[in-house]
Design an enzyme around this catalytic site. Sequence first.
Site, PDB file in Angstrom:
ATOM      1  N   ASN A  16       6.007  58.471  37.744  1.00 32.80           N
ATOM      2  CA  ASN A  16       5.658  57.473  36.731  1.00 32.80           C
ATOM      3  C   ASN A  16       6.466  56.200  36.976  1.00 32.80           C
ATOM      4  O   ASN A  16       7.267  56.134  37.913  1.00 32.80           O
ATOM      5  CB  ASN A  16       5.875  58.031  35.323  1.00 32.80           C
ATOM      6  CG  ASN A  16       7.322  58.394  35.082  1.00 32.80           C
ATOM      7  OD1 ASN A  16       8.191  57.529  35.032  1.00 32.80           O
ATOM      8  ND2 ASN A  16       7.596  59.692  34.964  1.00 32.80           N
ATOM      9  N   ASP A  28       4.711  65.542  32.248  1.00 37.75           N
ATOM     10  CA  ASP A  28       4.179  66.568  31.340  1.00 37.75           C
ATOM     11  C   ASP A  28       3.441  67.657  32.103  1.00 37.75           C
ATOM     12  O   ASP A  28       3.235  68.746  31.587  1.00 37.75           O
ATOM     13  CB  ASP A  28       3.235  65.917  30.322  1.00 37.75           C
ATOM     14  CG  ASP A  28       4.012  65.179  29.241  1.00 37.75           C
ATOM     15  OD1 ASP A  28       4.990  65.745  28.727  1.00 37.75           O
ATOM     16  OD2 ASP A  28       3.662  64.021  28.939  1.00 37.75           O
ATOM     17  N   PHE A  38      12.837  59.396  23.208  1.00 38.47           N
ATOM     18  CA  PHE A  38      12.167  58.112  23.382  1.00 38.47           C
ATOM     19  C   PHE A  38      10.672  58.422  23.435  1.00 38.47           C
ATOM     20  O   PHE A  38      10.284  59.548  23.736  1.00 38.47           O
ATOM     21  CB  PHE A  38      12.587  57.443  24.693  1.00 38.47           C
ATOM     22  CG  PHE A  38      13.788  56.545  24.573  1.00 38.47           C
ATOM     23  CD1 PHE A  38      15.029  57.066  24.246  1.00 38.47           C
ATOM     24  CD2 PHE A  38      13.686  55.181  24.809  1.00 38.47           C
ATOM     25  CE1 PHE A  38      16.139  56.244  24.149  1.00 38.47           C
ATOM     26  CE2 PHE A  38      14.784  54.347  24.711  1.00 38.47           C
ATOM     27  CZ  PHE A  38      16.017  54.872  24.377  1.00 38.47           C
ATOM     28  N   LYS A  93       8.389  67.321  17.646  1.00 41.57           N
ATOM     29  CA  LYS A  93       9.496  67.757  18.506  1.00 41.57           C
ATOM     30  C   LYS A  93      10.765  68.046  17.702  1.00 41.57           C
ATOM     31  O   LYS A  93      11.705  68.646  18.202  1.00 41.57           O
ATOM     32  CB  LYS A  93       9.778  66.704  19.572  1.00 41.57           C
ATOM     33  CG  LYS A  93       8.557  66.427  20.476  1.00 41.57           C
ATOM     34  CD  LYS A  93       8.947  65.918  21.827  1.00 41.57           C
ATOM     35  CE  LYS A  93       7.729  65.593  22.672  1.00 41.57           C
ATOM     36  NZ  LYS A  93       8.004  65.578  24.109  1.00 41.57           N
TER      37      LYS A  93
HETATM   38  O1  PMT Z   1      13.185  53.451  32.792  1.00 39.51           O
HETATM   39  P1  PMT Z   1      12.678  52.097  32.362  1.00 39.51           P
HETATM   40  O2  PMT Z   1      11.851  51.424  33.442  1.00 39.51           O
HETATM   41  O3  PMT Z   1      13.786  51.228  31.862  1.00 39.51           O
HETATM   42  O4  PMT Z   1      11.666  52.308  31.151  1.00 39.51           O
HETATM   43  C1  PMT Z   1      12.141  52.832  29.947  1.00 39.51           C
HETATM   44  C2  PMT Z   1      11.169  53.855  29.346  1.00 39.51           C
HETATM   45  C3  PMT Z   1       9.881  53.142  28.959  1.00 39.51           C
HETATM   46  C4  PMT Z   1      10.873  54.952  30.350  1.00 39.51           C
HETATM   47  C5  PMT Z   1      11.914  54.475  28.116  1.00 39.51           C
HETATM   48  O5  PMT Z   1      12.231  53.439  27.225  1.00 39.51           O
HETATM   49  C6  PMT Z   1      11.023  55.486  27.419  1.00 39.51           C
HETATM   50  O6  PMT Z   1      10.197  55.189  26.580  1.00 39.51           O
HETATM   51  N1  PMT Z   1      11.188  56.793  27.765  1.00 39.51           N
HETATM   52  C7  PMT Z   1      10.311  57.871  27.272  1.00 39.51           C
HETATM   53  C8  PMT Z   1       9.089  57.908  28.123  1.00 39.51           C
HETATM   54  C9  PMT Z   1       7.988  58.840  27.664  1.00 39.51           C
HETATM   55  O7  PMT Z   1       6.918  58.724  28.145  1.00 39.51           O
HETATM   56  O8  PMT Z   1       8.243  59.682  26.812  1.00 39.51           O
HETATM   57  P2  PMT Z   1       7.111  60.723  26.232  1.00 39.51           P
HETATM   58  O9  PMT Z   1       6.418  60.036  25.111  1.00 39.51           O
HETATM   59  O10 PMT Z   1       6.274  61.270  27.324  1.00 39.51           O
HETATM   60  O11 PMT Z   1       8.037  61.853  25.752  1.00 39.51           O
HETATM   61  C10 PMT Z   1       8.700  61.826  24.508  1.00 39.51           C
HETATM   62  C11 PMT Z   1      10.083  62.390  24.664  1.00 39.51           C
HETATM   63  O12 PMT Z   1      10.013  63.734  25.122  1.00 39.51           O
HETATM   64  C12 PMT Z   1      10.948  61.636  25.645  1.00 39.51           C
HETATM   65  O13 PMT Z   1      12.241  61.552  25.123  1.00 39.51           O
HETATM   66  C13 PMT Z   1      10.923  62.522  26.887  1.00 39.51           C
HETATM   67  O14 PMT Z   1      12.136  62.393  27.627  1.00 39.51           O
HETATM   68  C14 PMT Z   1      10.764  63.908  26.287  1.00 39.51           C
HETATM   69  N2  PMT Z   1      10.070  64.872  27.156  1.00 39.51           N
HETATM   70  C15 PMT Z   1       8.796  64.658  27.546  1.00 39.51           C
HETATM   71  C16 PMT Z   1       8.144  65.615  28.325  1.00 39.51           C
HETATM   72  C17 PMT Z   1       8.851  66.783  28.712  1.00 39.51           C
HETATM   73  N3  PMT Z   1       8.274  67.706  29.459  1.00 39.51           N
HETATM   74  N4  PMT Z   1      10.106  66.951  28.301  1.00 39.51           N
HETATM   75  C18 PMT Z   1      10.725  66.031  27.537  1.00 39.51           C
HETATM   76  O15 PMT Z   1      11.887  66.213  27.181  1.00 39.51           O
END
Ligand code: PMT
Length: 417
Positions: A215, A284, A328, A346
């Site tokens: 990503n 994911d 995040f 979560k």
């Molecule tokens: O790295 P940069 O270029 O500075 O960009 C920053 C960012 C946009 C990546 C950051 O600010 C951000 O938003 N990170 C979360 C990205 C994301 O897509 O999260 P999500 O909506 O898919 O997941 C939600 C949360 O669950 C996140 O905290 C993620 O770390 C966590 N997660 C997701 C999937 C998984 N299998 N395990 C997890 O722990």
Amino acid sequence: MKVTVGVCGGIAAYKAAELVRALEKHALDVHVVMTEAAQQFVQPLTFAALTGHKVITGLWDADGSGAGEPGAEAASSIEHMDAAQTTDALVVAPATANTLAKFAHGIADDFLSALYLATTAPVIVAPAMNVNMWEHAATRANLETLAGRNVRIVSPESGYLACGMTGAGRLAETEAIVDAVLSVLQHRNDLAGETMLVTAGGTREALDPVRFLGNRSSGKMGYAMAEAAQRRGARVILVTAPTALRPPANVEVVPVVTTEEMRQAVMNRLDQTTIVIKAAAVADYRPRVQADQKLRRSGPLTLELEPTQDILAEVVAQRRAGMLVIGFAAETQDALAHGRDKLLRKGADAIVLNDVSREGVGFDADRNAVTFLTRDRAMELPEMRKRELADHILDEILALRRPRKVLAESDAPVSGD
Ligand code: PMT
């Protein structure tokens, strides 16, 4: 607390006296360092009288310039090391284009520039100069460099300048500089005693030995969080997927590639952790089967993917009493609704929500704009540099540790449930 005021040579040097007095009103122990040029505008005696301390005016014992002036003192060649270690903040006002250039390029040819290099205390600069110098590409680049190294910049104001021109370049109001100093001091060591585990970057899931599903995460947001937490006194463990960034100093770095590696790195360190911040963009899904050899091109290819484990949800399930868990979320539509859904699903204490469909923020940008979302509040943090934003996010996280106030009607929940 001890604050060192660096005074450079410019017509605004006289305003540094007002700054010194204003800082002293906040019970700060103020010391002054003057460049040689500054002494052309103000006598060291002025600052010596205001502070009750000798003013440092030169780097060398033997012929330190200004050493003969009343109130002035040339320092020994190692005194900047002592001053660097004992000061709680260095504020340079007025900061000239010349001194900013020296700071940006690591030149240490006078006491102030040597002090800047040697100190690990927070640094604030309040530039003042002619408008053309302020707008010159060289000055802009130097300020960019300094901002990137966490130097706090109190921008000059616009107006009539001593050189006769009108524009930006006038030293900021004393109150604005004092506010910046106080805010920096307030953050000092407020995370002492916390162990913060930060995840950063984008995990990669291999398709074959040369390709992966990944990503756009650069790691900048996570690294900014780690750096700010370390600066504020936390012990920091940075679990990082591959990035092109240099990790912050004094942080324990755990490199990982896949979601499963990140999961293990996080779960193995949970017993040492008091705050978990999941800024990483985690895959994911991963390919159900990973090819042993490079896949050959032969018509359409269908990939079968399987879900990865949700690390954030697993952390929440195994959290210890008192541990804070912050996720995040990067969203491209209906950000608030999706963010709130993630928060509840979560079970995190808060979600830092980015709308990554916006231009210039989110993935791989130096700036970001987020909403800090808890069960009863949605705090908008407007667009700013990720390094600055990290401090605001940490402030919000720390506020979760304080006892909750009873909700007033104006603090209406984000949605009905
Ligand atoms: O790295 P940069 O270029 O500075 O960009 C920053 C960012 C946009 C990546 C950051 O600010 C951000 O938003 N990170 C979360 C990205 C994301 O897509 O999260 P999500 O909506 O898919 O997941 C939600 C949360 O669950 C996140 O905290 C993620 O770390 C966590 N997660 C997701 C999937 C998984 N299998 N395990 C997890 O722990």
